[in-house]
Design an enzyme around this catalytic site. Structure first.
Site, PDB file in Angstrom:
ATOM      1  N   CYS A  12       0.781   1.907  -3.406  1.00  0.00           N
ATOM      2  CA  CYS A  12       1.971   1.363  -3.934  1.00  0.00           C
ATOM      3  C   CYS A  12       2.397   1.300  -5.408  1.00  0.00           C
ATOM      4  O   CYS A  12       3.136   2.951  -6.422  1.00  0.00           O
ATOM      5  CB  CYS A  12       1.397   0.043  -4.240  1.00  0.00           C
ATOM      6  SG  CYS A  12       2.476  -1.525  -4.901  1.00  0.00           S
ATOM      7  N   HIS A  20       0.311  -0.972   1.443  1.00  0.00           N
ATOM      8  CA  HIS A  20      -1.074  -1.448   0.872  1.00  0.00           C
ATOM      9  C   HIS A  20      -2.624  -1.152   2.399  1.00  0.00           C
ATOM     10  O   HIS A  20      -3.382  -2.064   2.475  1.00  0.00           O
ATOM     11  CB  HIS A  20      -1.736  -2.851   0.273  1.00  0.00           C
ATOM     12  CG  HIS A  20      -0.696  -3.012  -1.240  1.00  0.00           C
ATOM     13  ND1 HIS A  20      -2.067  -2.438  -2.235  1.00  0.00           N
ATOM     14  CD2 HIS A  20       0.419  -2.803  -0.941  1.00  0.00           C
ATOM     15  CE1 HIS A  20      -0.882  -2.805  -3.233  1.00  0.00           C
ATOM     16  NE2 HIS A  20       0.694  -3.134  -2.572  1.00  0.00           N
ATOM     17  N   GLU A  51      -5.427  -0.278   1.547  1.00  0.00           N
ATOM     18  CA  GLU A  51      -7.170  -0.663   1.874  1.00  0.00           C
ATOM     19  C   GLU A  51      -7.034  -2.401   2.200  1.00  0.00           C
ATOM     20  O   GLU A  51      -7.769  -2.677   1.993  1.00  0.00           O
ATOM     21  CB  GLU A  51      -7.102  -0.680  -0.243  1.00  0.00           C
ATOM     22  CG  GLU A  51      -6.586  -1.656  -0.694  1.00  0.00           C
ATOM     23  CD  GLU A  51      -4.923  -1.616  -1.161  1.00  0.00           C
ATOM     24  OE1 GLU A  51      -4.310  -2.063  -1.913  1.00  0.00           O
ATOM     25  OE2 GLU A  51      -4.323  -0.704  -0.882  1.00  0.00           O
TER      26      GLU A  51
END
Length: 692
Positions: A533, A663, A665
């Site tokens: 990002c 994202h 993660e």
């Protein structure tokens, strides 16, 4: 410790023991926060303020406790006359299409997607769920925050309720209904109403000395209090404003009930219909408060028994409930001949999709879910797609959710594995995670590293003074030289500075010593770098992708720019692995599909055609945005930002550097339970594997 947070949430006052003051200030500075001692707590019950040595305020605590307001006022609540509540009892709509196209029931997706719904890797429910992400969640369900490396199944659900039409008609009834509906939303999400707490927010006209004006908040608070006493739900604190007047304009009476309750994350329910052939039942209050509680208890016992597939707390009628429950997965509904009113209010009621028939005196069968994507209630028939178009069209001009971009895109495939190898193997590689002003994903990133067997090291870049900035540069350089990876996490560096995001990150990393440390990591020590990002924006604007080095930028370079829709986008997307030409793809194969959250305002990847052709030819296009069938497309439901060729991520030439918008993660066992798809992309596992 006593904590008082200001309205802006950017400043806070903290009271600490005298011996802790210096350490507290030092810890704040370590997090790049300004902290100063501004006052001392005294035994004398007065607040004294000084400016340049002169006392400018000296007020008693007794006066402060009163807020300077009078304690007595006359309130007049008009007697309810026959017929006053007739509008409350009448159907709100005459048909499915009228209901779908009403402002009352309109989709708020174009507004909701402007806010990050997945930050913190704790969102048990996303704001919109189902295969199409079109059924709105009625409650916010989130895991309690824990430190990286820790986990929990404890979550909370929070919901609100307020009907301005009912409040304007009768503040007592409006407030009473708001409490019941907010608690019903918790019950529909899987919580036990007996564990619910409330907080109320009121907004009324200036009261002056008019008893009739005082009567409106008085009646509303009585309605809320009666509901609290009936349900045994205490209210914590609250917020109010009695200044909603300008000249002869007054705000409508407003009391919003917020309800919150604890719940185990695995017990949270989402509202979208799950499959065809399931009975749909109504759990409605009977005989007042005791009947409502009995219905909720019956429903809750079915939840614990695993018999409830989806549930919706009724707001604008039963027809709205089944319509919005149908949007998420395109599962239809056909009504039975139950003697119910489909478009009248029913505060406290819950519509539920069950996995089979149940024996409960509180469950009234309304109908059944169907394969046919349509809602059928008696002679009223409407396809789901038509109802959805009407529903989303109401606010489209105000909060847009569509763009003109359409058309298919070529799927890119590169099967060759990266030749990059690591000569200095280690069982537990270290990843440096720089935290710049505005970064907000460092904990999520650190947690993803730990789960993959990577040791994270968070380095906070402090810029309060030039001295601290210099120290931060030295600390980050030392950390990079002692690590095997650098991961640039997401966020809004510098508040997404004017003229483009990630400028501060780029300026900082162009420091010659930091540039040299990054080049040494990638070119001499076989290290890896990942940017997600905001981190991807920095990698592109530094040149690390697609060139593999920090270099000057010119018109021939790629960049990331504003989303086509002109606003922030927060939702889940599906990405397809287009190339495995990177150590970050060791555990992936071309064609793998992953469902990943995005949250950005500047995620549109653009590049000159010549550069784009070279990226494709060299296997540097890592991932593409695709539909559920794996086909790339430019439609905003597939490509959320308008990226050329629906590109989501790219590699450096040797694949050691990977930048992407999604994202990856933000993944966890209980995260986004109302989103379908494979939500685990093994990037961090692949990065760890490369060093073993």
């Amino acid at each position: 410790t006593e904590l008082a947070i200001s309205e802006s949430q950017e400043r806070m006052a903290v009271v600490v023991a005298p011996g802790d003051a210096e350490e507290f200030i030092a810890r704040a500075q370590a997090e790049n926060l300004e902290a100063y001692q501004v006052a001392v707590v005294t035994e004398r019950p007065r607040m004294v303020m000084r400016w340049r040595g002169e006392v400018i305020a000296d007020l008693s605590r007794a006066f402060l406790n009163s807020n300077g307001a009078v304690k007595h006022a006359k309130a007049a609540v008009p007697e309810r006359m026959p017929g006053d509540m007739a509008p409350y009892l009448e159907p709100r709509f005459n048909s499915l299409r009228e209901m779908a196209a009403s402002l009352k029931c309109a989709s708020r997706r174009g507004l909701t997607e402007r806010f990050d719904g997945s930050i913190g890797t704790g969102s048990v429910l996303m704001p919109f769920g189902g295969r199409t992400q079109r059924t709105p969640a009625q409650a916010m369900a989130a895991l309690l925050p824990v430190e990286p490396g820790q986990s929990t199944e404890q979550a909370s659900v929070m919901a609100w309720a307020f009907d301005p039409e009912v409040m304007a008609l009768d503040p007592y009834t409006g407030a009473h209904d708001a409490v019941y509906t907010s608690v019903a939303k918790l019950v529909a999400a899987g919580a036990d109403y007996r564990k619910a707490y409330l907080t109320l927010q009121e907004f009324f006209e200036k009261l002056r000395e008019d008893p009739r004006r005082w009567g409106k908040p008085f009646a509303a608070l009585l309605g809320a209090l009666d509901a609290q006493l009936e349900l045994g739900a205490a209210a914590i604190g609250g917020k109010d404003s009695m200044s909603g007047s300008f000249l002869d304009l007054d705000v409508p009476p407003t009391l919003i009930s917020f309800a919150i309750a604890p719940v185990q994350a695995g017990q949270v329910l989402s509202p979208e219909f799950k499959a065809a052939g399931h009975p749909v039942c109504l759990f409605a209050p009977k005989d007042g408060a005791e009947g409502a509680k009995a219905a909720w208890e019956s429903f809750h016992s079915l939840c614990r028994a695993g018999k409830v597939r989806a549930a919706w707390a009724v707001e604008n009628g039963l027809a709205e409930a089944v319509m919005k429950m149908s949007f998420g997965n395109g599962v239809g509904f056909r009504a039975d001949e139950a003697a119910v009113s489909w478009h009248t209010l029913c505060p406290g009621a819950i519509v539920a999709e069950l996995d089979g028939d149940v024996d409960s005196p509180y469950a009234v069968k309304l109908g059944v879910t169907t394969e046919e994507p349509a809602i059928v209630i008696g002679g009223d028939f409407a396809p789901i797609d038509e109802l959805l178009a009407l529903n989303e069209g109401v606010l489209e001009a105000v909060y847009p959710s569509r763009t003109p971009a359409q058309g298919a895109v070529e799927a890119i495939s590169w099967e060759k594995r990266s030749p990059a190898v690591c000569r200095a193997k280690t069982a537990r590689p270290k990843a440096v995670i720089p935290v710049f002003p505005g970064t907000n994903c460092e904990y999520d990133t650190a947690n993803a590293c730990l789960k993959a067997g990577i040791q994270p090291e968070i380095v906070v870049v402090r810029n309060l003074t030039s001295d601290l900035l210099g120290q931060s540069a030295q600390a980050l350089e030392a950390a990079i030289r002692g690590a095997q990876m650098v991961v640039l996490p997401g966020g809004f560096s510098g508040g997404d500075e004017p003229d483009g995001s990630a400028k501060f990150i780029c300026s900082f990393l162009r420091n010659p010593r930091l540039t040299d440390a990054v080049h040494d990591l990638l070119q001499d020590r076989d290290g890896l770098m990942l940017g997600i990002c905001n981190g991807f924006q920095a990698l592109v604007k530094l040149g690390l992708v697609p060139y593999g080095e920090i270099r000057p930028m010119d018109e021939g370079c790629a960049t990331l720019t504003y989303n086509d829709i002109g606003r922030h986008q927060s939702r889940y997307v599906t990405t397809r692995v287009a190339s495995v030409n990177s150590p970050w793809m060791l555990k992936s194969r071309v064609g793998d599909l992953h469902t990943i959250p995005i949250s950005h305002g500047e995620g549109k990847f653009v590049a000159p055609q010549g550069l784009l052709d070279r990226l494709i030819a060299n296997g540097q296009v890592a991932t593409q945005y695709v539909g559920p069938d794996g086909t790339p497309a430019m439609d905003i439901d597939v490509d959320p930002n308008g990226s050329v060729m629906a590109i989501e991520g790219i590699f450096s030439p040797d694949g050691r550097v990977f930048g992407k918008m999604g994202h990856s993660e933000r993944t966890g066992r209980f995260v986004a339970r109302n989103i379908v798809g494979d939500k685990v992309q093994p990037l961090f596992d692949s990065g760890a594997e490369y060093f073993k």
